[in-house]
Design an enzyme around this catalytic site. Structure first.
Site, PDB file in Angstrom:
ATOM      1  CE  LYS A  52      41.745 -30.540  23.237  1.00  0.00           C
ATOM      2  NZ  LYS A  52      40.789 -31.201  22.327  1.00  0.00           N
ATOM      3  CD  GLN A  96      39.476 -30.454  18.813  1.00  0.00           C
ATOM      4  OE1 GLN A  96      40.449 -30.723  19.511  1.00  0.00           O
ATOM      5  NE2 GLN A  96      38.308 -30.117  19.329  1.00  0.00           N
ATOM      6  CG  ASP A 119      39.645 -36.945  22.987  1.00  0.00           C
ATOM      7  OD1 ASP A 119      39.828 -36.146  23.928  1.00  0.00           O
ATOM      8  OD2 ASP A 119      39.613 -36.604  21.788  1.00  0.00           O
TER       9      ASP A 119
END
Ligand code: NAP
Length: 290
Positions: A52, A96, A119
């Site tokens: 990422k 994460q 997200d």
């Protein structure tokens, strides 16, 4: 059979984003800034986060990686989230997953400012998505919608079977595809581990989204001729012939299913790279909203 090339499509999307960033630079506008928090040193999570960060650099974003030790407390993590929520330069951030067991995942997701939730997991964003309001879509389903659109795969009136009902893939996928929209208007069946006679559904499906996390689960005899296959699964399988000691497998038995499919995503190189591209797209979108 047409291979849906998620790698090439994601590169194209990143190129489009990079062009937009370049234009913003030329105009002296703010450069998108994505931050990521990672706790502990789980190999797979580190790999995801690092790619990422690498992708941020590729498109010209600013990025910040916050690495915290495995024994970070829930309070400490909430404190870090609060700092990112208040930081005007950060357009979006992710925490994460999975988190260590001593941290309540739902509490953490709820603490993220919905406007920075790239997200798309915060209940406010999930609610907006469900009500078909503009919002940040969860990156993996967003990537799948983008693949279907860019490959001009019609979903209207089609029978779609989604396998797996997780909050991050299966359920949002079923919601988006059943909505009144161009890539949507489908008759969706959401299946899970309690579904009986799954094969009765998969054999009738025009499109199957496999997101259950069981390597090579969907086999050729379970699908009909001409089916469109989106394979979300990523499982590491021990393989000593590989340098890293494993190979990646999807939820679809590629060899048998690809013989009947009209379109199919490979693993790796299908849905995976799209997830990162859409995370970047979400970050750009939050920056544009300012
Ligand atoms: P998850 O949270 O573990 O959910 C799995 C779902 O599959 C559950 O709803 C489960 O049913 C269902 N299921 C399990 N066994 C089944 C069976 N035999 N028949 C039908 N349904 C079954 O998984 P996830 O987070 O959605 O991830 C799924 C896979 O996608 C994993 O391999 C993951 O690594 C991968 N993934 C890939 C990306 C990407 O970017 N490509 C992103 C996210 C996830 P119950 O609800 O009844 O337990």
């Amino acid at each position: 059979m047409i291979l849906i090339d998620g790698k090439a499509t994601s590169e194209q999307i990143k190129k489009e984003i990079a062009q937009e960033v370049l234009l913003r630079k030329e105009k002296g506008l703010k450069i998108p800034h994505l931050a990521a928090i990672i706790i502990g040193n789980d190999g797979a999570s580190m790999t995801y986060v690092n790619s990422k960060v690498k992708s941020c650099m590729q498109v010209g974003f600013n990025s910040t990686l916050i690495e915290l030790p495995e024994n970070t407390t829930e309070e400490q993590l909430l404190h870090e989230i609060n700092i990112l929520n208040l930081d005007k330069d950060i357009d979006g951030f992710i925490v994460q997953l999975p988190l260590p067991h001593h941290i309540d995942e739902q509490k953490i997701i709820m603490a993220i400012d919905p406007l920075k939730d790239v997200d798309g997991f915060h209940p406010v964003n999930v609610g907006k998505m469900t009500l078909e309001l503009p919002t940040l879509l969860p990156a993996t389903p967003y990537g799948i919608m983008e693949l279907l659109e860019r490959y001009q795969i019609s979903t209207s009136g089609k029978n779609i079977v989604v396998i797996g009902r997780s909050h991050i893939v299966g359920r949002p996928m079923s919601i988006l595809l059943s909505q009144k929209r161009k890539t949507g208007d489908a008759t969706v069946i959401l299946t899970h581990s309690r579904t009986q006679n799954l094969i009765d559904y998969t054999q009738k499906a025009d499109i199957i989204i496999a997101a259950l996390g069981k390597a090579e689960f969907l086999t050729g005899e379970m699908v009909k001729q001409g089916v469109v296959i989106i394979d979300v699964g990523i499982t590491r399988i021990e393989d000593n012939s590989k340098k890293q000691g494993y190979r990646l497998a999807g939820d679809v038995h590629f060899e048998s299913v690809s013989k009947k499919a009209s379109y199919i995503t490979p693993v790796p190189g299908g849905v995976g790279p799209m997830t990162i591209a859409m995370l970047l797209k979400n970050t750009l979108n939050t920056c544009l909203m300012k």
